[in-house]
Each structure stands twice: as structure tokens, then as C-alpha cells.
Write an enzyme that holds these catalytic residues in place. Structure first.
Site, PDB file in Angstrom:
ATOM      1  N   ASP A   1      10.521   2.112  11.119  1.00 55.91           N
ATOM      2  CA  ASP A   1       9.601   1.189  11.743  1.00 55.91           C
ATOM      3  C   ASP A   1       9.101   1.990  12.958  1.00 55.91           C
ATOM      4  OD1 ASP A   1       8.761  -0.192   9.590  1.00 55.91           O
ATOM      5  OD2 ASP A   1      10.337  -1.816   9.805  1.00 55.91           O
TER       6      ASP A   1
ATOM      7  N   LYS B   1      14.868  -6.642   4.227  1.00 57.00           N
ATOM      8  CA  LYS B   1      15.247  -5.711   5.163  1.00 57.00           C
ATOM      9  C   LYS B   1      16.643  -6.016   5.964  1.00 57.00           C
ATOM     10  CE  LYS B   1      10.592  -4.006   6.625  1.00 57.00           C
ATOM     11  NZ  LYS B   1       9.999  -3.744   7.927  1.00 57.00           N
TER      12      LYS B   1
ATOM     13  N   MET C   1       0.440  -4.684  15.857  1.00 58.16           N
ATOM     14  CA  MET C   1       0.846  -4.396  14.531  1.00 58.16           C
ATOM     15  C   MET C   1       0.320  -4.906  13.272  1.00 58.16           C
ATOM     16  SD  MET C   1       4.888  -4.424  15.031  1.00 58.16           S
ATOM     17  CE  MET C   1       5.887  -3.257  16.234  1.00 58.16           C
TER      18      MET C   1
ATOM     19  N   LEU D   1       0.668  -1.289   0.087  1.00 58.18           N
ATOM     20  CA  LEU D   1      -0.051  -0.077   0.154  1.00 58.18           C
ATOM     21  C   LEU D   1       0.826   1.392  -0.186  1.00 58.18           C
ATOM     22  CD1 LEU D   1      -2.585  -1.223   2.576  1.00 58.18           C
ATOM     23  CD2 LEU D   1      -2.956  -1.099  -0.033  1.00 58.18           C
ATOM     24  N   SER D   2       2.155   1.134   0.047  1.00 57.62           N
ATOM     25  CA  SER D   2       3.012   2.263   0.328  1.00 57.62           C
ATOM     26  C   SER D   2       2.880   3.043  -1.094  1.00 57.62           C
ATOM     27  CB  SER D   2       4.549   1.864   0.189  1.00 57.62           C
ATOM     28  OG  SER D   2       4.579   1.280   1.726  1.00 57.62           O
TER      29      SER D   2
ATOM     30  N   GLY E   1      11.084 -10.963  16.679  1.00 59.38           N
ATOM     31  CA  GLY E   1      11.552 -10.767  15.382  1.00 59.38           C
ATOM     32  C   GLY E   1      11.974  -9.442  15.219  1.00 59.38           C
TER      33      GLY E   1
ATOM     34  N   ASN F   1      14.408  -0.092   6.514  1.00 64.45           N
ATOM     35  CA  ASN F   1      13.357  -0.311   5.600  1.00 64.45           C
ATOM     36  C   ASN F   1      13.341   1.004   4.699  1.00 64.45           C
ATOM     37  OD1 ASN F   1      12.751   1.864   7.442  1.00 64.45           O
ATOM     38  ND2 ASN F   1      10.511   1.410   7.308  1.00 64.45           N
TER      39      ASN F   1
HETATM   40  P1  ATR Z   1       9.318 -10.064  11.664  1.00 64.56           P
HETATM   41  O1  ATR Z   1      10.644  -9.824  11.211  1.00 64.56           O
HETATM   42  O2  ATR Z   1       8.334  -9.607  10.892  1.00 64.56           O
HETATM   43  O3  ATR Z   1       9.131  -9.508  13.146  1.00 64.56           O
HETATM   44  P2  ATR Z   1      10.331 -12.888  12.514  1.00 64.56           P
HETATM   45  O4  ATR Z   1      11.448 -12.454  12.442  1.00 64.56           O
HETATM   46  O5  ATR Z   1       9.773 -14.001  11.572  1.00 64.56           O
HETATM   47  O6  ATR Z   1       9.218 -11.567  11.467  1.00 64.56           O
HETATM   48  O7  ATR Z   1       9.554 -12.965  13.798  1.00 64.56           O
HETATM   49  C1  ATR Z   1       8.177 -13.372  13.808  1.00 64.56           C
HETATM   50  C2  ATR Z   1       7.945 -13.411  15.437  1.00 64.56           C
HETATM   51  O8  ATR Z   1       6.346 -13.873  15.474  1.00 64.56           O
HETATM   52  C3  ATR Z   1       8.611 -14.451  16.076  1.00 64.56           C
HETATM   53  O9  ATR Z   1       8.748 -13.872  17.524  1.00 64.56           O
HETATM   54  C4  ATR Z   1       7.728 -15.408  16.292  1.00 64.56           C
HETATM   55  O10 ATR Z   1       7.983 -16.312  17.508  1.00 64.56           O
HETATM   56  P3  ATR Z   1       9.280 -17.470  17.435  1.00 64.56           P
HETATM   57  O11 ATR Z   1      10.536 -16.858  17.588  1.00 64.56           O
HETATM   58  O12 ATR Z   1       9.030 -18.305  18.518  1.00 64.56           O
HETATM   59  O13 ATR Z   1       9.289 -18.073  15.897  1.00 64.56           O
HETATM   60  C5  ATR Z   1       6.244 -15.135  16.229  1.00 64.56           C
HETATM   61  N1  ATR Z   1       5.192 -15.965  15.914  1.00 64.56           N
HETATM   62  C6  ATR Z   1       5.069 -16.316  14.659  1.00 64.56           C
HETATM   63  N2  ATR Z   1       4.146 -17.134  14.544  1.00 64.56           N
HETATM   64  C7  ATR Z   1       3.538 -17.462  15.692  1.00 64.56           C
HETATM   65  C8  ATR Z   1       2.481 -18.223  16.337  1.00 64.56           C
HETATM   66  N3  ATR Z   1       1.796 -18.960  15.616  1.00 64.56           N
HETATM   67  N4  ATR Z   1       2.575 -18.189  17.898  1.00 64.56           N
HETATM   68  C9  ATR Z   1       3.370 -17.522  18.472  1.00 64.56           C
HETATM   69  N5  ATR Z   1       4.399 -16.503  17.902  1.00 64.56           N
HETATM   70  C10 ATR Z   1       4.407 -16.649  16.709  1.00 64.56           C
END
Ligand code: ATR
Length: 287
Positions: A107, A71, A228, A21-22, A134, A92
Site C-alpha cells: 500500500d 490484513k 486515499m 476492482l483488483s 488507522g 496486503n
Molecule cells: P483503515 O485500516 O482503513 O485505516 P481504521 O483502522 O478503521 O481503518 O481507521 C479509520 C481512520 O479513519 C481512523 O483514524 C478514524 O478515526 P478514529 O481513530 O478517531 O476512529 C478515522 N475516521 C473514520 N471516520 C471518521 C470521521 N467521521 N471523522 C474523522 N475521522 C474518522
């Protein structure tokens, strides 16, 4: 729209990028301020990232946003990385300063703007619980600690990731205490929500309608909730938070806020107040 020999190019690198959407919100702001520039999507596959970054120099593109999955991978390809982006480990926004590519992360600024505008929340002296560990969480940690939060708690499915993040950030922010918690049956423990002023979901949980488990009865009434995630019909977390009497907001404000901060970096201009968010809302309510 008039494109002539002086029109500057801005854009976004992503894979996929078609859903972004940017372009809509950035072009709305460029148009409103009559800036002679256009913002376009570039579908850049990981294997082409280095070539695409070099093309910014060759084509004298003014700047781009960088989104999933580039990123983190883009950092070593830049000439300079802003210290906050370096700490977060993700960029970003790239600004092309006469051939020198400088990376930023807006961000966290977007999150702070959304907390201020949507929840009337300022982090100074506050306790915050963040769900996740993450890249999105790292940006939130840097912004909240930089803005004077007194305590930042992390709860993550993989507890080792939360612990590593807490330890890593603690050495950079002396005025802020960092703590890590595991999830028990998917929910943070009661001790993680005690006396908390704000809860932020930095995970993607909720995007498909899944609900995040929280010990609602133990959450102070004053606590606000920021998700978010964005969904037109409201995210499960926001809906549940409001049901429980908490002020809550979804990720659209942060998306607009990071875009506004990038716009300032590229143009040196203040984007029209609230325009990007209104453009996003108009688009998503049309879908
Ligand atoms: P981003 O860069 O968008 O933050 P990421 O680095 O892949 O993406 O991080 C995703 C986050 O969502 C992580 O904290 C992940 O938990 P884990 O570190 O345990 O993998 C969390 N996450 C994703 N799906 C999840 C779920 N179904 N339940 C709980 N936490 C989830």
C-alpha cells in the site's frame, strides 16, 4: 484467455470481495504480458481465514492480495513477514515461495507511486500532514518516512491513537520528526498545516460524499492534497482543494500502484506502464 495444466493461480481474499476492482486490473496486466496465470476473487470469511491461508500451500496458489477485514489477522498465519509489513502491522500481499508464505504490504509503495505520477511529488525533505491513524495511515507513515520525509504530522479524531502512532514510528525513523494533533470541531489546528508540503487523507471520510474540514486559509499555496478515497464524481476533498488552488489527486492511483507492486512480487515482471490505472478508470467510468 487460455487456461491449461500449467496456468498459475493468483487472487484476492476479502469479505466482502465482490466489489473488488483488483481482478480486472491484474488480469488486464497478465493478459497484456501473456503471463500464464489468472487472478480470481476468493470470498473468505474471518472464521475461514486460517483454512484459506493453508489452502494456498495445499493448492500451490502463487499468491494473493489480502483486503478488509483480513490484513491484520493474517500476519500470524504466515511463515515470514517483510519488516515493513511487520512495522505497519498489516499485510496486503502474500507470495507463495515453494510452500513458504511471505507477507508484504504494497500500500505504501502504491501511495508513493501515486504521489509521483499524479502529483509529481517526492517525499524527501518534505513536511506532510496525515489525517487519520488507522492501518492505511500506518502504511503511509512507513512509506513516507522510508522515502525521507523530514516531518510527519498526524491529526486524528481520537488524539490518543495519533499520539501512540507518532511515538511508535519515531523510534524506527531517526531522520523524521513525528507530531500528533487533535481535531478541533473536526478540523486539524492551524499549527498542523503550517509550512506543510502535502496533506494526505487516510480516513474513509468522503466515501459517502462527506467533506473533511481543513483550515484552508492557513494551508500554503504549494501544498498538494492526496485523498486515499475514490469517487467517480471526484471526492469532496479533492474538489475543495482544487477550488482553493491546490493540486489534488484521489485514491485510484494508489489502488493501481499497490497492485503493480504486488504484480512485480508474484511475477518478477514489470507491469505495462499505466495499464492498471487505465483499466480502473475504464471500469469506474462505465458504472
Ligand atoms: P483503515 O485500516 O482503513 O485505516 P481504521 O483502522 O478503521 O481503518 O481507521 C479509520 C481512520 O479513519 C481512523 O483514524 C478514524 O478515526 P478514529 O481513530 O478517531 O476512529 C478515522 N475516521 C473514520 N471516520 C471518521 C470521521 N467521521 N471523522 C474523522 N475521522 C474518522
Amino acid at each position: 484467455m487460455k487456461i491449461d495444466g500449467k496456468t498459475q493461480i493468483l487472487g484476492i481474499f476479502g469479505d466482502p470481495v465482490a466489489h473488488s476492482l483488483s481482478p480486472l486490473m491484474q488480469n488486464a496486466a497478465l493478459c497484456e504480458l501473456a503471463v500464464d496465470a489468472v487472478y480470481v476473487p476468493f470470498h473468505v470469511r474471518p472464521v475461514d481465514l486460517a483454512g484459506a491461508v493453508n489452502a494456498l500451500r495445499a493448492l500451490r496458489i502463487r499468491g494473493v492480495n489480502v483486503t478488509v477485514p483480513h490484513k491484520e489477522a493474517v500476519l500470524p498465519l504466515l511463515d515470514e513477514v517483510d519488516p515493513a509489513a511487520r512495522l505497519i502491522g498489516a499485510v496486503n500481499t502474500i507470495v507463495n515461495r515453494d510452500g513458504r508464505l511471505v507477507g508484504y504490504n504494497t500500500d505504501g509503495l502504491g501511495l508513493l507511486a501515486a504521489l509521483r505520477d499524479d502529483l509529481q511529488f517526492g517525499p524527501r525533505g518534505k513536511r506532510v500532514l496525515l489525517l487519520g491513524a488507522g492501518g492505511a495511515c500506518r502504511a503511509a507513515l512507513a512509506a513516507l518516512a522510508g522515502a525521507g520525509a523530514v516531518e510527519l504530522r498526524l491529526a486524528n479524531r481520537n488524539p490518543a491513537r495519533a499520539e501512540a502512532l507518532a511515538a511508535g514510528f519515531a523510534s524506527h525513523f531517526e531522520g523524521t520528526t513525528f507530531a500528533a494533533f487533535p481535531l478541533d470541531d473536526g478540523a486539524p489546528p492551524v499549527s498542523a498545516v503550517a509550512e506543510v508540503d502535502l496533506i494526505v487523507n487516510t480516513t474513509s471520510v468522503g466515501l459517502k460524499g462527506e467533506e473533511l474540514a481543513l483550515p484552508w486559509a492557513a494551508i500554503p499555496e504549494r501544498a498538494r492534497v492526496y485523498d486515499m478515497v475514490y469517487r467517480r464524481e471526484g471526492t469532496p476533498l479533492c474538489l475543495r482543494a482544487r477550488e482553493n488552488g491546490h493540486q489534488a489527486a484521489d485514491g485510484l492511483g494508489m489502488l493501481a500502484g499497490q497492485g503493480e507492486a504486488a504484480f512485480r512480487l508474484w511475477t518478477g515482471l514489470e507491469p505495462p506502464f499505466g495499464l492498471m490505472k487505465r483499466r480502473l478508470l475504464a471500469e469506474v467510468s462505465d458504472q
